[in-house]
Design an enzyme around this catalytic site. Structure first.
Site, PDB file in Angstrom:
ATOM      1  N   ARG A  89      -9.747   0.757   8.699  1.00  0.00           N
ATOM      2  CA  ARG A  89      -9.233  -0.556   9.047  1.00  0.00           C
ATOM      3  C   ARG A  89     -10.296  -1.391   9.767  1.00  0.00           C
ATOM      4  NH1 ARG A  89      -3.602   1.070   9.279  1.00  0.00           N
ATOM      5  NH2 ARG A  89      -2.145  -0.629   9.542  1.00  0.00           N
ATOM      6  N   ARG A 108      11.684  -4.751   5.317  1.00  0.00           N
ATOM      7  CA  ARG A 108      11.368  -3.398   4.856  1.00  0.00           C
ATOM      8  C   ARG A 108      12.114  -2.322   5.665  1.00  0.00           C
ATOM      9  NH1 ARG A 108       5.207  -1.216   4.663  1.00  0.00           N
ATOM     10  NH2 ARG A 108       5.305  -1.267   6.930  1.00  0.00           N
ATOM     11  N   ARG A 154      -0.010  -7.883  13.782  1.00  0.00           N
ATOM     12  CA  ARG A 154      -0.751  -6.973  12.894  1.00  0.00           C
ATOM     13  C   ARG A 154      -1.555  -7.752  11.875  1.00  0.00           C
ATOM     14  NH1 ARG A 154       3.827  -3.512  10.454  1.00  0.00           N
ATOM     15  NH2 ARG A 154       2.225  -2.367   9.362  1.00  0.00           N
ATOM     16  N   ARG A 190      11.445  -0.059  11.010  1.00  0.00           N
ATOM     17  CA  ARG A 190      10.399   0.440  11.903  1.00  0.00           C
ATOM     18  C   ARG A 190      10.156  -0.560  13.019  1.00  0.00           C
ATOM     19  NH1 ARG A 190       5.421   2.182   8.185  1.00  0.00           N
ATOM     20  NH2 ARG A 190       4.451   0.633   9.493  1.00  0.00           N
ATOM     21  N   LYS A 236       0.830  -1.214   0.000  1.00  0.00           N
ATOM     22  CA  LYS A 236       0.000   0.000   0.000  1.00  0.00           C
ATOM     23  C   LYS A 236       0.871   1.273   0.000  1.00  0.00           C
ATOM     24  CE  LYS A 236      -2.478  -0.899   3.708  1.00  0.00           C
ATOM     25  NZ  LYS A 236      -1.870  -2.152   4.200  1.00  0.00           N
TER      26      LYS A 236
HETATM   27  P1  AMP Z   1       0.501   1.617   9.184  1.00  0.00           P
HETATM   28  O1  AMP Z   1       1.649   2.535   8.910  1.00  0.00           O
HETATM   29  O2  AMP Z   1      -0.713   1.941   8.354  1.00  0.00           O
HETATM   30  O3  AMP Z   1       0.884   0.176   9.051  1.00  0.00           O
HETATM   31  O4  AMP Z   1       0.059   1.850  10.713  1.00  0.00           O
HETATM   32  C1  AMP Z   1       0.955   1.635  11.781  1.00  0.00           C
HETATM   33  C2  AMP Z   1       0.163   1.384  13.050  1.00  0.00           C
HETATM   34  O5  AMP Z   1      -0.679   2.533  13.344  1.00  0.00           O
HETATM   35  C3  AMP Z   1      -0.810   0.216  12.992  1.00  0.00           C
HETATM   36  O6  AMP Z   1      -0.181  -1.007  13.287  1.00  0.00           O
HETATM   37  C4  AMP Z   1      -1.834   0.617  14.056  1.00  0.00           C
HETATM   38  O7  AMP Z   1      -1.339   0.402  15.345  1.00  0.00           O
HETATM   39  C5  AMP Z   1      -1.941   2.110  13.871  1.00  0.00           C
HETATM   40  N1  AMP Z   1      -3.004   2.494  12.895  1.00  0.00           N
HETATM   41  C6  AMP Z   1      -2.823   3.105  11.685  1.00  0.00           C
HETATM   42  N2  AMP Z   1      -3.991   3.325  11.063  1.00  0.00           N
HETATM   43  C7  AMP Z   1      -4.951   2.832  11.894  1.00  0.00           C
HETATM   44  C8  AMP Z   1      -6.367   2.722  11.792  1.00  0.00           C
HETATM   45  N3  AMP Z   1      -7.032   3.154  10.713  1.00  0.00           N
HETATM   46  N4  AMP Z   1      -7.032   2.165  12.841  1.00  0.00           N
HETATM   47  C9  AMP Z   1      -6.372   1.715  13.938  1.00  0.00           C
HETATM   48  N5  AMP Z   1      -5.032   1.770  14.086  1.00  0.00           N
HETATM   49  C10 AMP Z   1      -4.314   2.321  13.074  1.00  0.00           C
END
Ligand code: AMP
Length: 221
Positions: free
Chosen positions: A95, A134, A173, A162, A19
């Protein structure tokens, strides 16, 4: 005269499905703005804001931040992004089904936009291997996979792993994704277009190009 609505492209797909890479491609080739809730949350954490302190533990352990907190952040920031951009790609939101419902409510309310949904589908073990390799730029947030062979970002920032890309965190996740996010696909029903995320970044980009052409979104000249 009818008002032109900006497309908001919802990108669905497991963590590591590509993504972030696709969002960067859409920004570079189409001029589409990138709206990432993950980046917004990481900024809040880095700034030590009230929200940042509240979500830090959940984000670093791979859990999902509560719908109310996320919806508040999106409501606060998305309208401005939509106002400034001809199209926006949502990376990491919605999400949960509740978040998808809130997004629909925003669009039928103040937000002058049209929802388009793309799901990137990809094999699970390939994802885990891809994600644990990554790297992300500590300066601009761009992500790089093993195939990119980069040690330094094109902006000059250093590349780091990260905290939420450790393997145990990735598995957590992925579990959350299966439990909470898959029902979103059924929520969107025939509004959703599925694209294969298997293959090289160029192949995936070609698949995305076809869908955007159907959506009437044009590449930058
Ligand atoms: P990402 O960079 O999109 O993988 O997000 C990193 C982390 O942020 C995720 O593992 C969640 O802990 C939190 N997070 C990001 N977007 C959301 C969302 N829409 N709802 C809930 N938690 C989120």
């Amino acid at each position: 005269m009818t008002e032109k609505l900006s497309p908001i492209i919802v990108l669905l797909g497991a963590p590591g499905a590509g993504k972030g890479t696709i969002s960067q491609y859409l920004r570079d080739k189409y001029g589409i703005c990138h709206f990432s809730t993950g980046n917004l949350l990481r900024n809040e954490i880095q700034n030590g804001s009230d929200i940042g302190l509240k979500v830090k533990e959940v984000v670093t352990s791979g859990g999902l931040v509560g719908d109310d907190v996320i919806n508040e952040i999106v409501e606060k920031n998305l309208e401005e992004t939509v106002g400034e951009c001809s199209a926006v790609v949502l990376d990491g939101y919605p999400r949960t089904k509740r978040q998808a419902e809130v997004l629909d409510a925003m669009v039928s309310g103040r937000l002058k936009a049209l929802i388009r949904v793309i799901e990137i589908s990809i094999d699970k073990e390939a994802l885990i291997s891809r994600l644990s390799q990554r790297l992300v730029c500590s300066n601009c947030g761009n992500t790089y996979g093993p195939l990119d062979g980069k040690r330094v970002c094109s902006c000059g920032g250093s590349l780091i792993k990260r905290k939420d890309d450790e393997e145990s965190t990735i598995r957590e996740r992925f579990k959350k994704y299966e439990e909470e996010t898959l029902p979103i696909s059924s929520y969107y029903g025939d509004r959703l277009v599925r694209v294969s995320g298997n293959g090289t970044p160029e192949e995936v980009a070609q698949n995305v190009d076809k869908v955007l052409c159907d959506f009437g979104v044009e590449k930058r000249r």
